[in-house]
Design an enzyme around this catalytic site. Structure first.
Site, PDB file in Angstrom:
ATOM      1  N   PRO A  13     -17.247  12.198  31.154  1.00 46.51           N
ATOM      2  CA  PRO A  13     -18.048  11.234  31.908  1.00 46.51           C
ATOM      3  C   PRO A  13     -17.319   9.899  31.936  1.00 46.51           C
ATOM      4  CG  PRO A  13     -18.973  11.572  29.723  1.00 46.51           C
ATOM      5  CD  PRO A  13     -17.849  12.549  29.867  1.00 46.51           C
ATOM      6  N   CYS A  96     -19.860   5.199  23.791  1.00 40.96           N
ATOM      7  CA  CYS A  96     -19.499   4.060  24.626  1.00 40.96           C
ATOM      8  C   CYS A  96     -19.645   2.755  23.846  1.00 40.96           C
ATOM      9  CB  CYS A  96     -20.379   4.014  25.871  1.00 40.96           C
ATOM     10  SG  CYS A  96     -19.974   2.629  26.975  1.00 40.96           S
ATOM     11  N   GLY A 209      -6.785  10.583  24.578  1.00 42.05           N
ATOM     12  CA  GLY A 209      -5.329  10.601  24.559  1.00 42.05           C
ATOM     13  C   GLY A 209      -4.686  11.861  25.085  1.00 42.05           C
TER      14      GLY A 209
END
Length: 327
Positions: A13, A96, A209
């Protein structure tokens, strides 16, 4: 086949990126990938325009709705709404680090309150029959101890959660932007591997990553799956290559076939009033690292060209040689 096989390849997302149009494009590239919506807050669903946030194309399946919130009752109402809308999974954002989510006391902040998160998970599980999962970081601020994330996951595991998508970095809540939080805190892949060892019958998906196809293959073998973030947006060919590896016997579209399918989609959506700049946002990286990449982005971002040519600007870019991608 593993019970977690449908999580083997996921697309993260991403706020202002993985809207329904970007997800449709990603589905064309990787027919079996699991796609995630942008984070949708409980307030936006319960007090805003729910169809705008929830509508999606049936071709997107399997597709998960990611929720942002910290109130069990509100999350349960939104989870039920997501299931009714046809989503295959409800995912709770516990990763987040933006100031906006900190003000709302959700996102990565929730990692400091595992019992509350467990209550949220249980409340959602009680009202839906689809999986309720969590996307989280490995720690907060300077605490890089493995015990922190082990205890967090353990608390949610006891509440019945069985799929954990681990962004292999800490979240730094003060002093780093969301972009910096995706780049500066060190990657700790070994701690994600420890989670799988400590919770062997849970699904553990690695995020953070991952840009190289071979690296992704390695972690697909070591864990239950990988989740691509910006790599899927900036380098869609990576998603396409992994999609072919995950489903080698599945039907794979050539670049021309992907283009034709997406062009038809753009025509239909633009006819329904969706602006071209929104429709093109998810494909601007399609030529990354190849000749013509700058021209491709420039043409599809040029307001004058979009207004003058409409959807045909996309075909114009393709036929100008800017779309002749390698298979």
């Amino acid at each position: 086949m593993s019970v977690f096989s449908s999580w083997r390849l996921c697309v993260a997302p991403m706020i202002d990126v993985t809207d329904r149009h970007c997800r449709y494009f990603h589905r064309l590239l990787a027919p079996s990938a699991r796609l995630y919506t942008e984070m949708v807050t409980t307030g936006a669903l319960l007090h805003g325009d729910a169809p705008r946030h929830l509508d999606f194309d049936p071709a997107e399946h399997p597709v998960a709705l990611q929720l942002g919130g910290c109130e069990p009752e509100a999350l349960a109402r939104c989870a039920r709404l997501g299931e009714q809308w046809g989503y295959d999974e409800i995912n709770l954002n516990c990763g987040c680090p933006s100031e906006r989510v900190q003000k709302g006391a959700f996102g990565a902040c929730l990692m400091a309150e595992p019992r509350l998160v467990a209550d949220c998970i249980k409340a959602m599980q009680d009202v839906v029959d689809i999986p309720v999962t969590v996307k989280h970081r490995l720690g907060l601020d300077a605490d890089t101890s493995y015990g922190f994330v082990r205890d967090f996951v353990g608390t949610l595991y006891e509440a019945g959660c069985r799929v954990f998508i681990a962004h292999a970095r800490n979240a730094v809540l003060k002093g780093l932007s969301p972009k910096d939080n995706r780049q500066i805190p060190p990657l700790r892949y070994d701690d994600v591997l420890k989670l799988k060892q400590d919770f062997p019958d849970a699904g553990v998906i690695l995020n953070g990553g991952l840009t190289d196809v071979q690296d992704c293959q390695h972690w697909m073998r070591a864990l239950d799956g990988v989740m691509l973030g910006r790599a899927a947006w900036h380098h869609p060919e990576t998603l396409s290559a992994l999609g072919a590896l995950v489903a080698p016997d599945g039907a794979r579209k050539s670049p021309d076939e992907v283009f034709e399918a997406f062009f038809s989609y753009v025509q239909a959506q633009h006819g329904n009033g969706v602006p071209l700049n929104i429709l093109f946002r998810g494909i601007l990286g399609w030529r990354a690292g190849q000749p013509g990449a700058r021209q491709w982005r420039r043409l599809l971002s040029d307001p004058k060209a979009l207004k003058a040519q409409g959807p045909q600007v996309l075909r114009h870019a393709w036929e100008q040689g800017l779309g002749a991608l390698a298979t």
